[in-house]
Write an enzyme that holds these catalytic residues in place. Structure first.
Site, PDB file in Angstrom:
ATOM      1  N   SER A 263       0.845  -1.191   0.000  1.00  0.00           N
ATOM      2  CA  SER A 263       0.000   0.000   0.000  1.00  0.00           C
ATOM      3  C   SER A 263       0.877   1.237   0.000  1.00  0.00           C
ATOM      4  CB  SER A 263      -0.891   0.022   1.232  1.00  0.00           C
ATOM      5  OG  SER A 263      -0.087   0.334   2.361  1.00  0.00           O
ATOM      6  N   LYS A 264       0.232   2.354  -0.264  1.00  0.00           N
ATOM      7  CA  LYS A 264       0.950   3.631  -0.346  1.00  0.00           C
ATOM      8  C   LYS A 264       1.578   4.024   0.980  1.00  0.00           C
ATOM      9  CE  LYS A 264       0.439   7.168  -3.222  1.00  0.00           C
ATOM     10  NZ  LYS A 264      -0.015   8.186  -4.067  1.00  0.00           N
ATOM     11  N   ARG A 265       1.007   3.507   2.064  1.00  0.00           N
ATOM     12  CA  ARG A 265       1.551   3.841   3.375  1.00  0.00           C
ATOM     13  C   ARG A 265       2.940   3.221   3.554  1.00  0.00           C
ATOM     14  NH1 ARG A 265      -2.040   1.590   7.206  1.00  0.00           N
ATOM     15  NH2 ARG A 265      -3.552   1.614   5.520  1.00  0.00           N
ATOM     16  N   TYR A 266       3.133   2.081   2.905  1.00  0.00           N
ATOM     17  CA  TYR A 266       4.401   1.359   3.057  1.00  0.00           C
ATOM     18  C   TYR A 266       5.446   1.869   2.065  1.00  0.00           C
ATOM     19  CZ  TYR A 266       7.678  -2.520   2.613  1.00  0.00           C
ATOM     20  OH  TYR A 266       8.804  -3.275   2.530  1.00  0.00           O
TER      21      TYR A 266
END
Ligand code: GLU
Length: 501
Positions: A263-266
């Site tokens: 995901s974009k958070r990672y």
């Protein structure tokens, strides 16, 4: 006992593979990896790589994403042999348009055929009815699926508007051999009659893909594992339409370090954002190739040519591929090192131009020489070399070596200035500067000369060697910076006297 379809690789056809992205977002790193594996497979087999834009989702598809996808592929050098042309709105090739929204007539023909042959039917059930039915099935402990009401035409509801077109889904076992996963078996009795179109003009993904893969003579479908469960459904439709089934290869999912979905958070997932951050396309290609595949041997740093030689679709792993941002950065630094100074010069001078920073070629080449091995990304270059362009402001006390006094610093700077002034522009190399400085180092310590000079030339506590800096900024700028340091020292001393008087 279930009837079963077993799909064996079909007759040997010319290799034609495709990337079929939906333009509903930026080019995702996972899609770019799919593109790479398709491209490598096509190049290895003298085949064709086709780009098809799957914009059946009218609400979410946007032209700007179509453009971004094409720009991303071009940046990577994954050129396609058939498909849309960047910045050209409409394009018709051998197989018509490569944008699904412009192929409605083709799908319509096949939808009508299925309807005529009673392999598909209009369904009149409303959303509310379907939801109630679903809940009832769940309550009974069954896995929910459409009950086939409109297929059997018991109590036809045809006085209403049809809601969708459903496919008569055979309750068979579907078996196929995937190039990555080996034999795969699905139980068709779990599917229920699936919706393949909202109406004749609005086909849905699974149906449009089947038609396009046939019409475009696709021999191998290489795509992400998230599509694995679509494959048996597509095979059933191919059977119903008398189409040939392509050979499938489902690529492993790309995972974060904790094996959750990427995901974009990672990590950044949009390919072109990496370009913005100073990554080279060759490093991204290399990194993506290693997401699920590994060449024989230990050598991991490869360019596209080497990957084309070594890639083997049969060696792709089944288990998820972990995305390591650190590895990407490491690969990027390796690819930067592998560039010639001239290549790096072209990239960096364009970067500097964008930022309105002027630099002579010779000067830039010198900087490249000393910084190349320290660059993790292209974007590191400007902050890492800013002191060569402009002296950062610093405080006079930084010039002090150990517990020296300001008058001592001044004496030492004057000695350095004297040594530098004696040199000619021509002999202003790092080696010569070092020699000249060494000749003024008196018995006390090298630090007394080198420390204040290094600060004078860099404005920083930690920086490259002053002789190195001097050779890059040149004699004039070196003298200017030393004089400025002397001025700083004098001003500070004068201020102090002012304050104490
Ligand atoms: N349009 C699908 C997607 O963007 C890909 C379809 C396919 O490869 O079959 O995920």
């Amino acid at each position: 006992m279930l009837k079963s379809y077993t799909m064996n690789p079909g007759p040997k056809k010319p290799v034609r593979v495709r990337l079929a992205p939906s333009p509903t977002g930026s080019l995702h790193i996972g899609t770019a990896r799919t593109a790479l594996f398709n491209w490598l497979f096509a190049r290895q087999n003298n085949g064709k790589f086709i780009l098809r834009l799957e914009d059946t989702d009218k609400e979410r598809s946007e032209k700007k994403f179509e453009k971004e996808i094409q720009e991303g592929l071009k940046w990577l050098g994954l050129t396609w042999d058939e498909g849309p042309i960047l910045n050209q709105d409409s394009y018709l090739g051998e197989f018509g348009s490569y944008r699904q929204s412009e192929r409605i007539e083709v799908y319509k023909k096949y939808l009508q055929k299925l309807l005529d042959e009673k392999k598909a039917y209009y369904c009149y059930c409303t959303k509310e009815e379907l939801e109630a039915e679903r809940q009832a099935m769940i309550a009974e402990g069954l896995s929910p699926k459409y009950n086939g009401h409109c297929r059997n035409q018991i109590n036809p509801k045809s006085d209403r508007e049809p809601q969708v077109i459903r496919f008569v889904t055979s309750e068979t076992k579907i078996e196929f051999t995937d190039l990555v996963r080996g034999k795969v078996i699905f139980d068709g009795s779990l599917f229920g009659d699936m919706v393949i179109a909202k109406n004749l003009e609005t086909p849905l993904y699974n149906f449009a893909v089947v038609v396009d893969d046939e019409e475009m003579k696709i021999s191998h479908v290489i795509r992400g594992e998230d599509h694995l469960s679509n494959t048996p459904k597509q095979i059933l439709m191919q059977k119903a339409l008398d189409f040939e089934t392509p050979i499938y290869a489902h690529l492993p999912l790309i995972l974060a370090a904790d094996r959750s979905k990427l995901s974009k958070r990672y990590a950044e997932t949009s390919l072109l954002d990496y370009r913005e951050k100073g990554y080279l396309s060759s490093a991204l290609l290399n990194f993506m190739a290693l997401l699920g595949w590994h060449p024989e041997g230990d050598e991991e740093v490869m360019n596209l040519q080497e990957m084309t030689e070594k890639f083997d679709i049969k060696k792709i792993q089944k288990s998820g591929a972990v995305f390591s941002p650190e590895k990407l950065t490491w690969l990027n630094s390796q690819h930067i090192k592998n560039l010639s100074n001239q290549e790096l010069f072209s990239i960096l001078s364009a970067e500097l131009k964008k930022k309105n920073i002027l630099a002579e070629k010779e000067f830039l080449l010198k900087l490249i020489e000393i910084e190349k091995n320290r660059l993790k990304t292209i974007n590191d270059f400007i902050p890492q070399t800013s002191l060569f362009f402009e002296l950062p402001d610093y405080e006079a006390k930084l010039l002090k070596w150990k517990d020296e006094t300001l008058p001592e610093v001044e004496t030492s700077l004057l000695k350095s200035l004297g040594a530098v002034e004696k040199m000619s522009e021509k002999e202003f190399t790092a080696e010569n500067i070092r020699e000249a400085l060494d000749s003024v180092v008196d018995s006390t310590s090298r630090g007394q000369i080198y420390w204040p000079l290094r600060v004078a030339l860099s404005g920083q506590k930690a920086s490259p060697d002053p002789a190195e800096i001097g050779s890059i900024i040149g004699k004039k700028e070196t003298e200017k910076r030393i004089k400025l340091a002397i001025e700083k020292v004098t001003n500070t001393r004068e201020n102090r006297y002012d304050q104490s008087s």
